[in-house]
Design an enzyme around this catalytic site. Structure first.
Site, PDB file in Angstrom:
ATOM      1  N   ASP A 125     -32.038  47.027  22.124  1.00 50.31           N
ATOM      2  CA  ASP A 125     -31.074  45.966  22.417  1.00 50.31           C
ATOM      3  C   ASP A 125     -31.231  45.500  23.854  1.00 50.31           C
ATOM      4  O   ASP A 125     -30.972  46.256  24.794  1.00 50.31           O
ATOM      5  CB  ASP A 125     -29.647  46.465  22.193  1.00 50.31           C
ATOM      6  CG  ASP A 125     -29.319  46.635  20.719  1.00 50.31           C
ATOM      7  OD1 ASP A 125     -29.524  45.681  19.958  1.00 50.31           O
ATOM      8  OD2 ASP A 125     -28.885  47.730  20.330  1.00 50.31           O
ATOM      9  N   MET A 163     -25.643  40.205  12.109  1.00 53.59           N
ATOM     10  CA  MET A 163     -24.803  41.110  12.889  1.00 53.59           C
ATOM     11  C   MET A 163     -23.570  41.483  12.078  1.00 53.59           C
ATOM     12  O   MET A 163     -22.847  40.612  11.588  1.00 53.59           O
ATOM     13  CB  MET A 163     -24.392  40.466  14.203  1.00 53.59           C
ATOM     14  CG  MET A 163     -25.532  40.250  15.189  1.00 53.59           C
ATOM     15  SD  MET A 163     -26.373  41.790  15.655  1.00 53.59           S
ATOM     16  CE  MET A 163     -25.029  42.725  16.408  1.00 53.59           C
ATOM     17  N   HIS A 183     -34.252  43.272  19.982  1.00 52.54           N
ATOM     18  CA  HIS A 183     -33.161  42.345  19.660  1.00 52.54           C
ATOM     19  C   HIS A 183     -32.672  41.746  20.968  1.00 52.54           C
ATOM     20  O   HIS A 183     -32.023  42.416  21.761  1.00 52.54           O
ATOM     21  CB  HIS A 183     -32.053  43.105  18.933  1.00 52.54           C
ATOM     22  CG  HIS A 183     -30.853  42.283  18.621  1.00 52.54           C
ATOM     23  ND1 HIS A 183     -29.644  42.854  18.263  1.00 52.54           N
ATOM     24  CD2 HIS A 183     -30.654  40.940  18.600  1.00 52.54           C
ATOM     25  CE1 HIS A 183     -28.771  41.896  18.039  1.00 52.54           C
ATOM     26  NE2 HIS A 183     -29.351  40.732  18.250  1.00 52.54           N
ATOM     27  N   ASP A 229     -27.069  45.035  11.537  1.00 47.04           N
ATOM     28  CA  ASP A 229     -26.922  45.757  12.800  1.00 47.04           C
ATOM     29  C   ASP A 229     -25.454  45.796  13.186  1.00 47.04           C
ATOM     30  O   ASP A 229     -24.830  44.749  13.384  1.00 47.04           O
ATOM     31  CB  ASP A 229     -27.738  45.037  13.885  1.00 47.04           C
ATOM     32  CG  ASP A 229     -27.628  45.699  15.251  1.00 47.04           C
ATOM     33  OD1 ASP A 229     -26.989  46.761  15.358  1.00 47.04           O
ATOM     34  OD2 ASP A 229     -28.191  45.140  16.212  1.00 47.04           O
TER      35      ASP A 229
END
Length: 218
Positions: A30, A132, A61, A170
């Site tokens: 991330d 998400m 990401h 995620d």
């Protein structure tokens, strides 16, 4: 596929964290810039070092502003999959093509409040759709089941042949939520605290994979 998120790992021991999940399919990284999301994590130099320290494909990401500029260098640094947010992109198709030209898969992510219908044609340029299941920015949030219709819609378009991509989820993924995400049509699962908060992260990866396989949509 299971992609443990190093957001939940010890940042002082990232190479050791990667070693502990050596049988993971991807390692989720991330990248946050404190602008697109209200958190600051790691950037390109750490990704380069992590790529040199592990054989696990890196799933980057990017929760950042101006991904059109910054996404391709992550592919050039060795990331296997580079995902950026549609909400931040100015030219998502050109950025996807630049990522692919640099040797990585290209991923497009949507926040919980962003619908995917307006982007179904754009998604033909991508290899991954990341839905998400929490608001992006912080780990440890509660899974938002209300976004699963987007996962189902994406899977329907993959099944029909309109799209050819991974459907990734995620946020809040664990033993108690991965079944619903798999049944909705996801085939890549990002798990942070459920993996790195476990006594044995490697066993946690295997358990999550087994649970997902038993519930996956055909």
């Amino acid at each position: 596929m299971i992609a443990p998120s190093i957001l939940s790992a010890d940042f002082a021991r990232l190479a050791e964290a990667a070693d502990s999940v050596s049988r993971a399919d991807w390692l989720h990284v991330d990248v946050m810039d404190a602008h697109f999301v209200p958190n600051l994590t790691i950037g390109l130099p750490v990704v380069k070092s992590l790529h040199a320290a592990t054989d696990i494909p890196l799933d980057c990401h990017l929760m950042i502003d101006d991904p059109d500029r910054w996404a391709p260098p992550y592919a050039e640094a060795g990331a296997a999959n580079v995902t950026f947010h549609i909400e931040a992109a100015h030219d998502p198709v050109a950025t996807a093509r630049a990522i692919r030209a640099a040797g990585a898969l290209a991923g497009l992510s949507v926040k919980p409040g962003t619908e995917i219908e307006p982007y179904l044609d754009v998604l033909r340029e991508f290899d991954t759709l990341l839905v998400m299941t929490v608001e992006p920015g912080f780990g440890g949030q509660e899974f938002m089941a209300e976004v699963l219709p987007k996962v189902r819609l994406a899977r329907e378009h993959v099944r029909s042949g309109h799209l050819r991509l991974f459907v990734e989820v995620d946020g809040g993924i664990g033993e108690d939520t991965i079944e619903a995400a798999a049944a909705a049509g996801a085939d890549v699962f990002v798990a942070g605290s459920a993996v790195f908060g476990a006594d044995d992260p490697g066993c946690a990866v295997e358990s999550l994979r087994s649970t997902a396989r038993g519930s996956m949509a055909v």
